[in-house]
Write an enzyme that holds these catalytic residues in place. Structure first.
Site, PDB file in Angstrom:
ATOM      1  N   SER A 115       8.339   4.057  -0.904  1.00 56.20           N
ATOM      2  CA  SER A 115       7.154   3.406  -1.434  1.00 56.20           C
ATOM      3  C   SER A 115       7.037   3.631  -2.942  1.00 56.20           C
ATOM      4  CB  SER A 115       5.914   3.947  -0.727  1.00 56.20           C
ATOM      5  OG  SER A 115       4.770   3.304  -1.196  1.00 56.20           O
ATOM      6  N   SER A 166       0.862  -1.170   0.000  1.00 61.25           N
ATOM      7  CA  SER A 166       0.000   0.000   0.000  1.00 61.25           C
ATOM      8  C   SER A 166       0.899   1.221   0.000  1.00 61.25           C
ATOM      9  CB  SER A 166      -0.937  -0.008   1.213  1.00 61.25           C
ATOM     10  OG  SER A 166      -1.979   0.931   1.008  1.00 61.25           O
ATOM     11  N   GLU A 167       0.585   2.173  -0.873  1.00 59.85           N
ATOM     12  CA  GLU A 167       1.578   3.215  -1.171  1.00 59.85           C
ATOM     13  C   GLU A 167       1.818   4.182  -0.027  1.00 59.85           C
ATOM     14  OE1 GLU A 167      -1.274   2.744  -2.809  1.00 59.85           O
ATOM     15  OE2 GLU A 167      -2.252   4.632  -3.350  1.00 59.85           O
ATOM     16  N   ASN A 168       1.006   4.125   1.022  1.00 63.08           N
ATOM     17  CA  ASN A 168       1.293   4.986   2.169  1.00 63.08           C
ATOM     18  C   ASN A 168       2.426   4.431   3.035  1.00 63.08           C
ATOM     19  OD1 ASN A 168      -0.626   2.933   2.871  1.00 63.08           O
ATOM     20  ND2 ASN A 168      -0.848   3.929   4.859  1.00 63.08           N
ATOM     21  N   GLY A 169       2.888   3.205   2.707  1.00 62.38           N
ATOM     22  CA  GLY A 169       4.107   2.761   3.360  1.00 62.38           C
ATOM     23  C   GLY A 169       4.100   1.407   4.044  1.00 62.38           C
TER      24      GLY A 169
END
Lengths: 232, 219, 219, 232
Positions: C88, C46-49
């Site tokens: 990320s 997930s691109e938030n980390g």
């Protein structure tokens, strides 16, 4: 996602003559000793090696130089190595010297899908020859491009079965950046642990960057400059 | 009397200010860490990946995984941090390091510096020097005033391949402290017992000499 | 019968391959995680980390510091990793993520996608979508075949502001699976009980229909 | 190098109307709550805020929007906020939307002294308008520039007196990148510890990037989307 391979032989499968390799480490600190020994054993040649340094005469990348396995070195500092000097002066070895910060950033860029970036390092020097110059904030910068490699070979302190890595102290150096930039990234670790044992908050290299991992058989960890003070 | 290496380091240490993050090059610059003025706190960065470098380890306590950019075994102070090479040069390139001290083979009166290559001889590489000199606002060169052949290292123009351009702000040698501005060397201090004439004779670049040139105070 | 959202997700899950790192967008794509085929191991980014996203937490075990890009509370699997936003997107931009599944308002037959902005209406922003579609080699769009007004979302050309160009390789809708190549939609599978004619009628872009169009196998 | 300030008042000294601020966080996760409350109290206005999101109506940056303290938002996603929508549609608020990965990389670049870099994100879209395009590896990329701020305000889990920071789980997000890019970087932490208590191997933000640090008085840590499954 299990990335574990049996041993160094299996880890280096597919490395062929003529390929471009990245090898982590600063001086002899944090170098993938076991993989280098295996490269010597495999006898692959005409390698382009991207590594901050070129080892010493009888350790590190110096071992590959002895066997004349390296065609070209891309480094920032290559002192401490007589055989290197001989091969370079005789023209047997191509050498591309790069400012250390640019080398680090170019590896990171290669891994991060950033094909080029501007940096002030090297402006006005022979490093900038043929490179685009642009002024930012009143200061000239040169355009540098990303570096990638067929194989990136890194050395970590601990790793888990998913390829997550942590490094110890200054043995980290170029390893995490090169790990990002390999088409295939091989990690040799001092200690291989099951997934879940490393704290997810404190991983230096996420396993997504690593394709193969193995526990090295033996780490000599040679010290280049032993400087000490007497016990008081 | 001309200074020795430790004298140069001691004089440069006077340039440290409380709260500075400092990068010290190999050679004379390394010695600066031995002369931090009292009451001042500075933090040493080494570009291979440590902030908060401490002294050499006690005998038997060396750790192969803990070295500085000169590949010497070191220790880490309380509050130290380790990081990768890209982060390290983010600190340097991003101008988070307040003072850089490094050696040189030649310095020109426009602030150019040459310290990485002698054509025809062995080329060892620039390491982090090009990043350091291109990025830092505050660069002090620590070197002998003349080379082994007795020739001045403070020149109108560098003759060796450059490491960086217009970047050196101050030079501390065995003979003098000089500032670089307006395309000239400005003599600021003399080493104890060294005459202005000696300095003039050892300086090949344009030298501005004020009426009064104080001696360094190294006590 | 046309598929519901879960049916679409289930069909897309068949595209997963062992060892894939996968980024799932908000909405239908999120549901794909519920249908991982047996014997296959994939890891969700997930691109938030976070890499190694697990299921929602048990009631009472939510952690405000542990969310996905949809801002939902989640859990972390064994072997998970947390990282910053630059790292990320290094994973995404550097093509270390093998499959990206996201929703769309429109897809064009050249692979263009529009999913972030309706001019004159509220603009919420593209979030990570532009990075994802510009970087990934393997992008599957999960969406309904037509919009609420009954108009086709598979077009000759997008009419809405683009999120990315020439990037979508496959579309899975409530009616069909389509591949995009040679500037055309290629019909690959029909939803169970849905006719080729229905799909043709709901598709505004050029549609290539092979002699035999199998039904999806969703068992 | 002690970076500790007494409280949030002292931490935010010098923040003035018209300045550019970076604020860490993703949604409401990892936002500097105490500093935002203080900005409200100070009443500074005409701010340019660089932050991935704009909070919700009554929390996070939404609080600054309510007081009309923000002139311009630079973000990647700004949903979830009615007051934001109203101000934007009425033209009271300037909005610059940036792909999330470009936003992250531009902050890092700002901190790392890289003034510009190429990225594929946004090519062919309105984001690319007026930007230089160049092809690398057969793929068009656009040139993006670095972002910096007068003040970067970040939130960490633990910090030490030297300004070294660690973050928890996905509350890390933009915080370490913005910490690099502030002319002055302020860190509010849940727990402030003496130097030497954090493992030097596992610091997310080295203290060199942080000028002021304080322990926040209270952290609400509001959850935006509470999703759970029943206990089996």
């Amino acid at each position: 996602m299990n990335k574990v391979v049996k041993d160094v032989e299996q880890a280096l499968e597919g490395v062929e003559s003529g390929m471009t390799l990245m090898l982590g480490g600063f001086g002899l600190c944090g170098i993938p000793e076991n993989s280098i020994a295996q490269l010597v054993k495999m006898g692959v040649s005409d390698l382009t090696c991207i590594s901050n340094n070129a080892g010493v005469d009888d350790f590190g990348l110096g071992l590959l130089l002895q066997g004349k396995q390296i065609k070209k070195m891309i480094s920032s500092y290559v002192g401490e190595n007589d055989e290197f000097e001989r091969q370079m002066l005789s023209g047997e070895l191509e050498v591309d010297l790069i400012p250390q910060g640019s080398l680090a950033e170019r590896c990171r860029a290669g891994g991060a899908g950033v094909p080029a970036f501007f940096t002030p390092a090297g402006f006005g020097t022979e490093i900038a020859e043929g490179k685009e110059v642009r002024e930012y904030n009143g200061k000239p910068h040169i355009l540098e491009s990303a570096l990638t490699a067929d194989f990136a070979i890194v050395k970590a302190w601990k790793g888990d079965t998913e390829g997550n890595l942590i490094y110890k102290a200054t043995a980290r150096n170029f390893n995490p950046l090169m790990a990002m930039a390999g088409k295939i990234t091989i990690a040799e670790v001092e200690e291989l642990v099951p997934a879940g044992e490393l704290d997810p908050n404190f991983i230096h290299t996420p396993g997504i960057f690593v394709q193969r991992i193995f526990q090295g058989e033996k780490f000599e960890k040679r010290i280049e400059q032993r400087t000490v003070r007497p016990k008081e | 009397m001309a200074l020795d290496k430790n004298g140069i380091a001691k004089r440069i240490a006077q340039e440290l200010r409380d709260g500075y993050y400092v990068n010290l090059g190999i050679g004379i610059p390394t010695l600066v860490a031995n002369y931090i003025p009292e009451g001042i706190e500075v933090e040493f960065q080494s570009e291979n990946g440590i902030l908060g470098m401490g002294p050499f380890p006690f005998e038997g306590e060396e750790d192969a995984d803990l070295i500085n950019a000169g590949k010497q075994t070191i220790t880490a102070r309380n509050g130290a941090v380790f990081f990768d090479s890209a982060t390290s040069f983010a600190m340097i390139r991003g101008q988070h390091v307040q003072l850089t001290v490094l050696g040189a083979m030649e310095v020109a009166q426009n602030g150019d510096i040459a310290n990485w290559k002698i054509p025809g001889k062995m080329v060892k590489g620039m390491g982090g020097a090009m990043d350091l000199v291109a990025s830092a606002d505050n660069i002090i060169v620590a070197m002998m005033h003349t080379n082994r052949a007795g020739e001045s290292k403070l020149l109108k123009e560098c003759t060796l391949p450059l490491t960086g351009v217009n970047c050196v702000s101050k030079v501390v040698t065995n003979l003098a402290v000089l500032e670089i501005r307006d395309n000239q060397f400005h003599l600021v201090e003399r080493a104890p017992g060294v005459s202005v004439e000696e300095i003039q004779a050892a300086t090949s670049g344009d030298l501005v000499i004020p009426d009064h040139v104080p001696e360094m105070n190294l006590d």
